[in-house]
Design an enzyme around this catalytic site. Structure first.
Site, PDB file in Angstrom:
ATOM      1  N   ASP A  41       0.819  -1.219   0.000  1.00 41.30           N
ATOM      2  CA  ASP A  41       0.000   0.000   0.000  1.00 41.30           C
ATOM      3  C   ASP A  41       0.852   1.269   0.000  1.00 41.30           C
ATOM      4  OD1 ASP A  41      -2.269   1.592   0.040  1.00 41.30           O
ATOM      5  OD2 ASP A  41      -2.489   1.504   2.213  1.00 41.30           O
ATOM      6  N   TYR A  42       2.016   1.222  -0.682  1.00 42.06           N
ATOM      7  CA  TYR A  42       2.762   2.474  -0.862  1.00 42.06           C
ATOM      8  C   TYR A  42       1.958   3.427  -1.739  1.00 42.06           C
ATOM      9  CZ  TYR A  42       7.096   0.628   1.111  1.00 42.06           C
ATOM     10  OH  TYR A  42       8.053   0.109   1.958  1.00 42.06           O
ATOM     11  N   GLU A  43       1.973   4.719  -1.360  1.00 39.40           N
ATOM     12  CA  GLU A  43       1.178   5.710  -2.096  1.00 39.40           C
ATOM     13  C   GLU A  43       2.003   6.918  -2.545  1.00 39.40           C
ATOM     14  OE1 GLU A  43      -2.404   6.554   0.094  1.00 39.40           O
ATOM     15  OE2 GLU A  43      -2.891   4.414   0.334  1.00 39.40           O
ATOM     16  N   HIS A  44       3.287   6.956  -2.156  1.00 39.14           N
ATOM     17  CA  HIS A  44       4.197   8.035  -2.559  1.00 39.14           C
ATOM     18  C   HIS A  44       5.541   7.406  -2.905  1.00 39.14           C
ATOM     19  CE1 HIS A  44       1.247  10.788  -0.774  1.00 39.14           C
ATOM     20  NE2 HIS A  44       1.263   9.981   0.283  1.00 39.14           N
TER      21      HIS A  44
END
Length: 291
Positions: A139-142
């Site tokens: 769930d990396y978002e950056h």
């Protein structure tokens, strides 16, 4: 040939029965035992989050050396063992990354593919074994890395953990954003065959999403992640997407009748606690019912 057809039918039936819920990110004392568990679904808790950052107040990236950032007082190794022993249909995973860490954005920041993978395999194996976990969620978002680097790091991590028998499943949690999708679609293109579930964040679409819009979004993402088991999703606080009270279960029923619903996941148990987990009960009842 008959066996393969039977296998496909059984797989399709099993695909309807997955319920997944993120837990532990908001430190509001939610416990595994608080959440209602329907015995007729496969139930995955997803601990949020393990992050490759230091745990100090001024957190900084650690190049794949993961630390635990969820509510360990209420979601400890012994509590993981207890809930799994009480419910044979329960598995527990951990999610990597998330949106933020100690008030700042959480970045995927590898120094190199090989060094990040080596550190991640080692640190996550220790956490997974200590907590008796079954899988991981991405769930990396950056990102401080291009899509190809992300794909190689995550793909090699999942491959190694599976080959070592450390995990039995893996999922990804993208949403509809150009930068997010470029990274996750690169991962899917190269390593989609080892990713078991797509926890697509449909609640990242606008608040007030209609049933017909949701159906269109689901079709679009099913095409993007072709061959994947796509889960429908809602956010407990109603801040985005198609809300449970506005037709989410209508959309899920339609998808299930079309043979497209891979399951349902929720963000998150922390917020659902105040609602008495009413929508978790409804989600599982829908999944457990025969089409």
């Amino acid at each position: 040939m008959a066996f393969s057809k039977l296998h496909i039918v059984l797989f399709a039936l099993l695909a309807l029965t997955f319920f997944r819920e993120y837990i532990g990110a908001e430190f509001n004392n939610v416990k595994f035992s608080d959440v209602p568990i329907n015995p007729n679904v496969e139930f995955h808790y997803i601990l949020a989050f393990a992050i490759d950052y230091t745990t100090s107040s001024s957190s900084s990236p650690t190049n794949g050396k993961f630390n635990v950032f969820w509510d360990t007082d209420n979601l400890s190794p012994s509590q993981v063992s207890s809930i799994k022993n009480q419910h044979s249909n329960v598995k527990v995973a951990l999610s990597l990354g998330g949106d933020s860490v100690n008030g700042g954005s959480c970045y995927f920041s590898p120094s190199s593919v090989d060094s990040w993978v080596s550190n991640a395999v080692s640190s996550l194996t220790n956490i997974i074994q200590e907590y008796h976990l079954d899988g991981i969620d991405i769930d990396y978002e950056h990102f401080h890395a291009d899509p190809e680097t992300f794909a190689e790091c995550i793909g090699k991590l999942i491959t190694t953990l599976k080959n070592n028998g450390v995990i039995s499943f893996a999922s990804i949690a993208p949403y509809d954003d150009d930068d997010i999708q470029s990274h996750y679609l690169a991962l899917w293109k190269s390593y989609g065959h080892i990713i078991d579930y797509v926890n697509f964040q449909f609640y990242a679409y606008d608040q007030g999403t209609t049933v017909s819009q949701f159906m269109n979004y689901f079709q679009t993402q099913s095409s993007n992640y072709g061959g994947g088991r796509i889960l429908a999703s809602f956010i407990s606080d109603g801040s985005g997407g198609l809300a449970p009270q506005n037709g989410f279960f209508t959309a899920c029923s339609r998808l299930r009748n079309q043979g497209k619903l891979g399951g349902i996941f929720v963000w998150s148990a922390d917020d659902s606690k105040a609602l008495g987990f009413r929508y978790e009960k409804q989600s599982q009842a829908l999944l457990a019912a025969h089409p």
